[in-house]
Design a protein around this motif. Structure first.
Motif, short mmCIF file in Angstrom:
data_model
loop_
_atom_site.label_atom_id
_atom_site.label_comp_id
_atom_site.label_asym_id
_atom_site.label_seq_id
_atom_site.Cartn_x
_atom_site.Cartn_y
_atom_site.Cartn_z
N VAL A 266 49.19 47.45 29.02
CA VAL A 266 48.74 46.18 29.58
C VAL A 266 47.31 46.33 30.10
N LEU A 267 47.03 47.43 30.76
CA LEU A 267 45.67 47.69 31.24
C LEU A 267 44.69 47.79 30.08
N GLN A 268 45.10 48.42 28.99
CA GLN A 268 44.23 48.52 27.82
C GLN A 268 43.93 47.14 27.27
N SER A 269 44.94 46.29 27.18
CA SER A 269 44.74 44.96 26.64
C SER A 269 43.85 44.11 27.53
N ALA A 270 43.92 44.36 28.84
CA ALA A 270 43.06 43.63 29.79
C ALA A 270 41.66 44.23 29.86
N ASP A 271 41.42 45.28 29.09
CA ASP A 271 40.14 45.99 29.10
C ASP A 271 39.85 46.56 30.48
N SER A 272 40.92 46.99 31.18
CA SER A 272 40.79 47.52 32.54
C SER A 272 41.25 48.96 32.64
N PHE A 273 41.59 49.57 31.52
CA PHE A 273 42.23 50.88 31.52
C PHE A 273 41.31 51.95 32.10
N TYR A 274 40.06 51.98 31.64
CA TYR A 274 39.15 53.05 32.08
C TYR A 274 38.77 52.89 33.54
N GLY A 275 38.56 51.67 33.97
CA GLY A 275 38.26 51.44 35.38
C GLY A 275 39.42 51.84 36.26
N ALA B 184 40.88 34.48 35.19
CA ALA B 184 41.84 34.66 36.28
C ALA B 184 43.23 34.22 35.84
N GLU B 185 43.30 33.04 35.22
CA GLU B 185 44.58 32.55 34.73
C GLU B 185 45.13 33.48 33.65
N ASN B 186 44.27 33.91 32.75
CA ASN B 186 44.72 34.74 31.64
C ASN B 186 45.20 36.11 32.11
N THR B 187 44.56 36.65 33.14
CA THR B 187 45.02 37.93 33.69
C THR B 187 46.42 37.77 34.28
N ASN C 64 37.85 46.15 40.76
CA ASN C 64 38.08 45.72 39.38
C ASN C 64 37.41 44.36 39.18
N PRO C 65 36.32 44.29 38.43
CA PRO C 65 35.61 43.01 38.27
C PRO C 65 36.41 41.96 37.50
N SER C 66 37.50 42.38 36.85
CA SER C 66 38.32 41.43 36.11
C SER C 66 39.64 41.12 36.81
N SER C 67 39.80 41.59 38.06
CA SER C 67 41.01 41.22 38.79
C SER C 67 40.99 39.72 39.07
N VAL C 68 42.15 39.16 39.30
CA VAL C 68 42.23 37.72 39.58
C VAL C 68 41.35 37.36 40.76
#
Length: 313
Positions: free
Chosen positions: A47-56, A19-22, A79-83
């Protein structure tokens, strides 16, 4: 310790760190984008690619825009990796391991969830974004602080630290990759004032500017910044520092038997392989290629830990 308990602790702290890193990754994209002369919303794809969130993100949206990208990374429940998703998952894991953590740790995690659930209930405006990102970092730091201040140094603490430092190493590599591989406008910009400003933004995003200036003064450039964030064993967010802490905590967990030895071997391979290179070797190898290889190694270590300690048994 039961594998399910170890799993809950490990992922509780991974999610809080994520969460902090995002939030830091959003800040990095925001700062670097401000240095670009010809800003386009397409830059947020990197930025989305780096967060591994691009495809979602692409599966849920027809086009990329700054506002929707930030909203996806901050508060989208799909998004399971959202803050918001990460803090919610951290709280759920904290509930599962409630008897293994102190009351202060539980209160800090629960407080983070309640505060961010309220704050992120609606879309964040550009004006409010900096203060929201600071709030996320504040709550993550509070959880980390009460952990250090109230938890026994035992296997519970070790699994918490494994989650923290695996996630932190992963994030530092991703933030560096945003700068070097994706957001730099062209090879002609290398060494220019634009390049230097962007590298300075990287330092700020990982709270490393003060430490870097203490070490290098005003003379350090991109090469020194990369060395500081990759190889400096004193910098708490560097890849080398994180690998060292992983070695320490795995060492404590495996001191009484053979369980976990494969994880120890994989961390040592990273520490004595990729992270034993000089910064010149790193750039000769290719910084993007080096970071991608390191991310692969970190992912492999995570899978090995889950297997060795039977997280799902």
């Amino acid at each position: 310790m039961l594998g399910k308990t170890a799993n809950g602790l490990y992922w509780m702290y991974r999610y809080m760190e994520r969460a902090e890193n995002t939030a830091r990754l959003i800040e990095t994209g925001q700062r670097i984008a401000l240095t670009r002369l010809n800003q386009t919303d397409e830059e947020w794809a990197s930025v989305l690619q780096s967060a591994d969130s691009f495809y979602g993100y692409n599966a849920a949206h027809d086009e990329i825009s700054r506002d929707s990208a930030i909203d996806w990374m901050l508060r989208d429940k799909d998004n399971p990796s959202s803050v918001l998703s990460c803090v919610s998952a951290a709280r759920q894991n904290a509930r599962l391991v409630r008897t293994a953590i102190t009351g202060d740790v539980w209160e800090a995690v629960n407080s983070a969830f309640m505060a961010l659930k309220t704050t992120l209930a609606r879309k964040v405006s550009e004006r409010d974004l900096p203060s929201i990102l600071r709030l996320i970092r504040h709550h993550a730091a509070l959880v980390r602080g009460v952990t250090h201040g109230t938890m026994l140094r035992n296997d519970i603490y070790d699994f918490a630290r494994l989650g923290t430092f695996l996630e932190r190493a992963d994030n530092t590599a991703r933030i560096l990759d945003v700068k070097y591989y994706v957001l730099l406008p062209s090879a002609r910009a290398v060494g220019t004032s634009l390049d230097n400003v962007q590298w300075e933004s990287i330092l700020r995003s990982v709270s490393a500017r003060g430490g870097f200036r203490m070490e290098f003064g005003a003379g350090g450039g991109p090469r020194e910044i990369a060395e500081f964030l990759i190889l400096d064993k004193r910098m708490p967010r560097s890849l080398a520092f994180c690998a060292g802490k992983l070695c320490d905590n795995l060492g404590y967990l495996t001191s009484d038997g053979d369980v976990g030895q494969a994880s120890v071997e994989r961390v040592n391979a990273l520490k004595n392989g990729m992270l034993s290179k000089s910064i010149d070797d790193v750039f000769d190898y290719g910084l993007h290629e080096f970071l991608q290889k390191t991310l692969e190694e970190i992912s492999g270590i995570s899978r090995q830990i889950e297997q060795d300690f039977r997280f799902y048994a």
